[in-house]
Design an enzyme around this catalytic site. Structure first.
Site, PDB file in Angstrom:
ATOM      1  N   HIS A 146      -0.597  -2.461  -5.196  1.00 35.02           N
ATOM      2  CA  HIS A 146      -1.288  -2.535  -6.489  1.00 35.02           C
ATOM      3  C   HIS A 146      -2.623  -1.768  -6.336  1.00 35.02           C
ATOM      4  CE1 HIS A 146      -1.710  -5.574 -10.325  1.00 35.02           C
ATOM      5  NE2 HIS A 146      -1.938  -4.402 -10.598  1.00 35.02           N
ATOM      6  N   ASP A 193      -0.269 -10.964 -12.876  1.00 39.22           N
ATOM      7  CA  ASP A 193      -0.348 -11.146 -11.086  1.00 39.22           C
ATOM      8  C   ASP A 193      -0.324 -12.761 -10.613  1.00 39.22           C
ATOM      9  OD1 ASP A 193      -0.760 -10.381  -8.584  1.00 39.22           O
ATOM     10  OD2 ASP A 193      -2.020  -8.527  -9.160  1.00 39.22           O
ATOM     11  N   HIS A 221      -2.182 -13.072  -8.069  1.00 38.65           N
ATOM     12  CA  HIS A 221      -3.199 -12.935  -7.307  1.00 38.65           C
ATOM     13  C   HIS A 221      -4.420 -12.290  -8.265  1.00 38.65           C
ATOM     14  CE1 HIS A 221      -0.018 -12.663  -4.418  1.00 38.65           C
ATOM     15  NE2 HIS A 221      -0.573 -13.358  -3.875  1.00 38.65           N
ATOM     16  N   ASP A 224      -6.947 -10.091  -7.174  1.00 34.94           N
ATOM     17  CA  ASP A 224      -7.243  -8.507  -6.967  1.00 34.94           C
ATOM     18  C   ASP A 224      -8.519  -8.288  -7.157  1.00 34.94           C
ATOM     19  OD1 ASP A 224      -4.587  -8.476  -6.172  1.00 34.94           O
ATOM     20  OD2 ASP A 224      -3.775  -7.247  -7.620  1.00 34.94           O
ATOM     21  N   HIS A 235      -5.004  -3.581  -1.549  1.00 38.45           N
ATOM     22  CA  HIS A 235      -4.227  -3.969  -2.809  1.00 38.45           C
ATOM     23  C   HIS A 235      -4.904  -5.412  -3.319  1.00 38.45           C
ATOM     24  CE1 HIS A 235      -0.762  -6.937  -0.827  1.00 38.45           C
ATOM     25  NE2 HIS A 235      -2.058  -7.204  -0.307  1.00 38.45           N
ATOM     26  N   ASP A 260       2.117  -6.664 -11.911  1.00 38.02           N
ATOM     27  CA  ASP A 260       2.568  -6.973 -10.447  1.00 38.02           C
ATOM     28  C   ASP A 260       3.840  -7.963 -10.485  1.00 38.02           C
ATOM     29  OD1 ASP A 260       2.829  -7.945  -7.809  1.00 38.02           O
ATOM     30  OD2 ASP A 260       0.729  -7.408  -7.505  1.00 38.02           O
ATOM     31  N   ASP A 308       4.780  -9.956  -8.433  1.00 38.99           N
ATOM     32  CA  ASP A 308       4.807 -11.119  -7.794  1.00 38.99           C
ATOM     33  C   ASP A 308       4.295 -12.131  -8.816  1.00 38.99           C
ATOM     34  OD1 ASP A 308       1.978 -11.260  -7.747  1.00 38.99           O
ATOM     35  OD2 ASP A 308       1.904 -10.333  -5.657  1.00 38.99           O
ATOM     36  N   GLU A 359       4.485  -3.308  -7.028  1.00 44.71           N
ATOM     37  CA  GLU A 359       4.791  -4.310  -5.921  1.00 44.71           C
ATOM     38  C   GLU A 359       6.380  -4.657  -5.724  1.00 44.71           C
ATOM     39  OE1 GLU A 359       2.767  -5.244  -3.540  1.00 44.71           O
ATOM     40  OE2 GLU A 359       0.683  -4.831  -4.277  1.00 44.71           O
TER      41      GLU A 359
END
Length: 284
Positions: free
Chosen positions: A86, A109, A111, A113, A126, A211, A213, A256
């Site tokens: 990312h 995402d 996360h 980031d 990332h 992303d 994930d 990702e």
């Protein structure tokens, strides 16, 4: 690009998504397509600063990505950027902001980031690009442009693994976070309505940075940082459908995908389908 992450193999993500037939299938729904190939990072001689690992190589690659995406925008074309980890968003989102001025971002995402070199637990870049493009540091990751995104026009959907200092920073800066719990309680339709309104409020449009994930690892196993209890495939497709129907989409990152961790390119094929849905592919 795989230098922004710890687990290797995500640099082959673009190959996996292309292998799913993305270019031809975009043509099949009526678009002219040019595949510009890969931006190949510099060879890394060392990790460098442990607080921002491979900063020099990532920045140089993102500078070239920025120039290419900006060129595509200037041609009045629509960029689809395939990752890679990312960290590439520091280049791609900045290019959209450079060309269009005030933009919004939907960041799909697990996360945030939104770390920087001072608060990152890992030093993995990332985990920093959204912070960088919002002007919240590290500025060195976006040294090729002065364009920045207003954090108040950023919505993160699907978050469920935020570092404590990162979450605090995001709230202080005005980023709107729709956690996976919010998706469950509000429903994805309401979350999307609010998120699109936030990202399009006074802006030229929306840059989508997706992303893989964000999705539950049962559905997208080929990711480097899987987190249980993710978005369902249907919720992922509803995000893409809503953005296409909004008419506000300016560019797409799909990042990702890691073929080394995947099962028969399940994640690569899913990433391809999500992109096609963003571009208007329907099931009928």
């Amino acid at each position: 690009m795989d230098m922004g992450a710890v687990r290797k193999g995500v640099d082959m993500g673009p190959l996996a998504i292309r292998h799913a037939g993305l270019v031809q299938r975009i043509k099949d729904i009526g678009y002219n397509v040019t595949d510009y190939g890969d931006v190949v990072p510099m060879v890394a001689l060392s990790e460098g600063n442990p607080s921002m690992r491979y900063e020099k190589e990532i920045n140089e690659s993102n500078g070239r990505l920025f120039n290419k995406v900006l060129e595509i925008h200037k041609e009045d074309s629509f960029p689809v950027i395939l990752g890679g980890d990312h960290s590439i968003a520091a280049g791609s989102v900045s290019a959209t902001a450079e060309h269009h001025g005030k933009i919004g971002v939907l960041w799909i995402d697990a996360h945030g980031d939104f770390n920087d070199e001072k608060i990152s637990p890992s030093g993995n870049i990332h985990g920093m690009p959204l912070s960088a493009v919002c002007g919240c540091g590290p500025d060195s990751l976006v040294s090729f442009t002065k364009a920045r995104v207003n954090p108040k026009n950023v919505a993160v959907i699907g978050a469920r693994d935020l570092d404590p200092l990162e979450a605090k920073k995001m709230k202080e800066m005005g980023v709107t976070i729709f956690s996976i719990s919010d998706v469950h309680t509000m429903g994805i339709k309401e979350v999307l309505s609010d998120a699109i309104a936030i990202a399009s409020n006074g802006t030229a449009g929306i840059h989508l940075s997706f992303d893989m994930d964000a999705l539950d690892p049962d559905n997208a196993p080929g990711v480097g940082t899987p987190v249980l209890n993710g978005l369902t495939n249907r919720e992922g497709f509803m995000i893409c459908e809503a953005l296409y129907n909004s008419g506000k989409l300016l560019a797409i990152d799909m990042v990702e995908t890691n073929p080394l961790l995947d099962d028969r390119n399940t994640t690569g094929r899913l990433a391809s389908e999500l992109i096609l849905t963003c571009l208007g592919k329907t099931s009928y």
